[in-house]
Design an enzyme around this catalytic site. Structure first.
Site, PDB file in Angstrom:
ATOM      1  N   GLY A 169      -6.849   1.459   9.947  1.00 49.00           N
ATOM      2  CA  GLY A 169      -7.127   2.319  11.052  1.00 49.00           C
ATOM      3  C   GLY A 169      -8.430   2.722  11.355  1.00 49.00           C
ATOM      4  O   GLY A 169      -9.033   2.931  12.517  1.00 49.00           O
ATOM      5  N   GLY A 170      -9.420   1.930  10.219  1.00 47.10           N
ATOM      6  CA  GLY A 170     -10.985   2.084  10.420  1.00 47.10           C
ATOM      7  C   GLY A 170     -11.619   1.123   9.766  1.00 47.10           C
ATOM      8  O   GLY A 170     -12.476   1.335   8.940  1.00 47.10           O
ATOM      9  N   GLY A 171     -10.835  -0.032   9.516  1.00 43.41           N
ATOM     10  CA  GLY A 171     -11.347  -1.114   8.709  1.00 43.41           C
ATOM     11  C   GLY A 171     -10.765  -1.136   7.310  1.00 43.41           C
ATOM     12  O   GLY A 171     -11.332  -1.838   6.464  1.00 43.41           O
ATOM     13  N   SER A 172      -9.529  -0.367   7.119  1.00 43.81           N
ATOM     14  CA  SER A 172      -9.154  -0.131   5.809  1.00 43.81           C
ATOM     15  C   SER A 172      -8.516  -1.446   5.193  1.00 43.81           C
ATOM     16  O   SER A 172      -8.231  -1.322   3.913  1.00 43.81           O
ATOM     17  CB  SER A 172      -8.061   0.920   5.746  1.00 43.81           C
ATOM     18  OG  SER A 172      -8.786   2.019   6.063  1.00 43.81           O
ATOM     19  N   SER A 198      -9.393   2.265   2.896  1.00 41.49           N
ATOM     20  CA  SER A 198      -8.715   2.649   2.034  1.00 41.49           C
ATOM     21  C   SER A 198      -7.766   1.928   1.340  1.00 41.49           C
ATOM     22  O   SER A 198      -7.126   2.491   0.297  1.00 41.49           O
ATOM     23  CB  SER A 198      -7.831   3.879   2.761  1.00 41.49           C
ATOM     24  OG  SER A 198      -6.998   3.154   3.819  1.00 41.49           O
ATOM     25  N   LYS A 234       0.761  -1.129   0.104  1.00 39.99           N
ATOM     26  CA  LYS A 234      -0.099   0.319   0.048  1.00 39.99           C
ATOM     27  C   LYS A 234       0.994   1.224  -0.061  1.00 39.99           C
ATOM     28  O   LYS A 234       1.917   1.312   0.694  1.00 39.99           O
ATOM     29  CB  LYS A 234      -0.872  -0.042   1.138  1.00 39.99           C
ATOM     30  CG  LYS A 234      -2.009   1.093   1.283  1.00 39.99           C
ATOM     31  CD  LYS A 234      -2.976   0.970   2.489  1.00 39.99           C
ATOM     32  CE  LYS A 234      -3.973   1.944   2.544  1.00 39.99           C
ATOM     33  NZ  LYS A 234      -4.830   1.903   3.833  1.00 39.99           N
TER      34      LYS A 234
END
Length: 605
Positions: free
Chosen positions: A301-304, A280, A204
């Site tokens: 960090g939030g389901g990425s 993301s 990534k």
């Protein structure tokens, strides 16, 4: 509005807790209207009024400004001691990555070579695994150099796509050929570095991987922060012989869950090219689901990692906060992020996780992690699975856009009970709305802190409009909001610690909806759609905010043929438990649909 005083968490009567369906109040905007909205919310006075209204309508003002929270703040996840996991292989972190991978390999079921290149291609679709490539290399059926040429040929197809839909943002064909030639030579000499030698992986764009720049999906970050060495996780994989194909596309700076990226082009979902991958980690999930890599690294960090894995029909693993080093990533100083693998199978998640499962020195001091463990899958796991208690909060579990999602996940639980004897236990989790908002304040404040110097120094105009929308919201959070959010982290940690005394894992759908459509008007200027974001993120933030390990496993498809994932959330440091259950679920849901965009690099089809 009057002051609200909360009871201490330990005095909450769970029988009085009522589930509150989330209703995100925010406009869906693209094109001209998004440009206008950004101009308005960035205006000094009018912007403040608009953002105050948005926060009030979404209960943020009530939760963080008008509530007395009796618990002290918890600024990073803090875990009580955990019971050791059963039927696992425990490792020492200080061993070399290739040694950890070799030990993890011994935990897997015996390899079945009938899946090799000689198998009947007319049978049901399946993804090739790491061991399939390793078998083909060792059997001289194919070489890493041959795979490299096939990969490069596939990448050439993406150059002419209109509109642009790149999988990779930084890519060097000659560098891939060099890595592949070196790996091929090792196989010819009979000295591969590990089972990962010659395996193609994408990284990534917010994780450092020499000699590629780290842009974070932006147009300028590489100008401010040159890459001097591999990230710790990338260095571990490289020492195992992994071939790094380049830097994968992503939502700009990770501040979105769709994968929309006007800077470089928006990656398409391999199962439906008119739909988002999720984000993301959009590029890593799409390149794996397309068959071009068996694995990729993302950040979560939030389901990425889990969101795009679910929407693209692959496996996404989020380890415990502090389990893997964040050194060498753009998001290395937050309290919710991890680096994790996206793979085509659970066993490949285990192998990649084995390579990167090493905490940084700072994490070891602060978190005191227990040694990493791997589930023993090379024997009959029925006995271990039979004792598993699966926690399910029914009202939350069923809060999805389409019942196709909850029905598929419910069917998996029923089959686990029928075949393995797993027991589903009904649970209640208080204050989920507060947790979702506290997560937004936490990750938002931390992101704004990192990007604020760029924002103030004239780089604001280089950011995409949806990133500017997010930053306008995040910059409006106060110290009061942030500290209150950390007080809620204390409360939620207490609730979940008590829940994990009764269950081994918590199971949910991974996302509240399948892959959303890409509005054509969003491709040039981006999109803000917090209502869809609420559906997509509904189940994932628990693991980020509280630091728990979690994994998304594909379990089937909705009536439109779009992938559905189930999520398993485990106790801190108990990755082996969720991996064992994930492997059992994968076996139950083995029927897969070939993506519309798929490349068979091993057979060359």
């Amino acid at each position: 509005m009057g002051k609200k005083v909360l009871l201490p968490a330990e005095k909450i009567d769970l029988s009085t807790v009522k589930y509150q369906k989330e209703q995100v109040e925010a406009p869906h905007l693209t094109g001209f209207w998004l440009k206008l909205f950004v101009k308005l919310i960035e205006a000094p006075i009018l912007g403040t009024l608009i953002l105050s209204r948005l926060k009030k309508e979404n209960k943020m003002t009530e939760i963080f400004r008008n509530t007395v929270i009796p618990e002290p703040p918890m600024f990073k996840p803090e875990f009580p001691p955990q019971e050791p996991e059963a039927d696992v292989l425990q490792l020492e972190e200080e061993t070399k990555p290739e040694e950890r991978v070799e030990l993890a390999l011994k935990c897997l079921p015996e390899y079945d070579p009938s899946r090799s290149l000689n198998s009947d291609s007319s049978s049901n679709f399946f993804y090739w695994k790491i061991r399939d490539y390793a078998h083909a290399y060792r059997s001289k059926l194919v070489t890493p150099s041959i795979i490299a040429e096939r990969f490069i040929s596939a990448m050439d197809e993406f150059k002419d796509k209109n509109p642009m839909a790149p999988l990779l943002l930084s890519y060097d064909a000659e560098l891939i050929r060099e890595q592949a030639a070196t790996s091929t030579q090792r196989f010819e000499e009979g000295n591969p570095l590990s089972i990962l030698d010659g395996i193609f992986m994408a990284i990534k764009d917010d994780i450092d991987c020499l000699p590629h720049p780290s842009k974070g999906g932006s147009s300028y970050a590489h100008e401010e922060r040159p890459v001097k060495e591999d990230a710790a996780s990338v260095a571990s994989l490289r020492s195992c012989g992994v071939i790094m194909v380049g830097k994968a596309n992503m939502h700009e700076f990770g501040l979105g869950i769709s994968g929309n990226n006007p800077n470089h082009g928006t990656t398409r979902n391999p199962h439906a090219l008119d739909r988002y991958t999720g984000g993301s980690s959009s590029g890593p999930a799409a390149i794996v689901a397309s068959g071009l890599c068996v694995a990729a690294l993302g950040t979560d960090g939030g389901g990425s990692v889990r969101i795009p894995s679910s929407l693209c029909g692959v496996v996404g693993l989020k380890s415990t906060y502090g389990r893997t080093s964040m050194e060498g990533s753009l998001c290395d100083s937050g309290t919710v992020e991890i680096i994790g693998p996206i793979t085509t199978s659970v066993e490949d998640s285990i192998l990649v996780y084995a390579a990167i499962s090493r905490s940084s020195t700072a994490q070891k001091i602060a978190m005191n992690p227990s040694p990493p463990c791997f589930p023993m899958l090379n024997n009959d796991s029925s006995a271990a699975l039979g004792s598993f208690r699966l926690g399910k909060y029914r009202d939350w579990f069923n809060d999805v856009v389409s019942s196709d999602i909850s029905d598929k996940c419910e069917d998996v639980l029923n089959r686990l009970a029928e075949i393995h004897g797993c027991k589903t236990v009904e649970i209640v989790i208080p204050e989920l709305t507060e947790m979702r908002n506290a997560h937004v304040v936490s990750i938002g404040s931390e992101s704004a802190c990192g990007l604020n110097p760029d924002y103030e120094n004239g780089k604001k105009v280089k950011l995409t409009l949806d990133t500017r929308t997010s930053l306008a919201i995040f910059r409006s959070f106060s110290a009061v909001d942030y500290v209150a959010a950390q007080c809620f982290r204390s409360r939620l940690m207490y609730y979940h610690t008590e829940i994990f005394k009764k269950v081994d894992v918590i199971v949910t759908p991974t996302t509240g909806m399948t892959a959303p459509l890409i509005p054509p008007s969003s491709l040039r200027y981006g999109e803000t759609n917090l209502h869809v974001a609420g559906h997509v993120m509904r189940f994932v933030v628990t693991a980020n905010f509280l630091g728990f390990p979690a994994i998304s496993v594909p379990v089937g498809y909705d009536k439109q043929g779009l992938p559905i994932g189930i999520q398993i959330i485990g106790r801190p440091w108990c990755e082996a438990t969720i991996l064992r259950l994930a492997a059992a679920i994968e076996d139950l849901c083995s029927m897969k649909k070939k993506p519309v965009q798929y490349y068979d690099l091993l057979k060359g089809d």
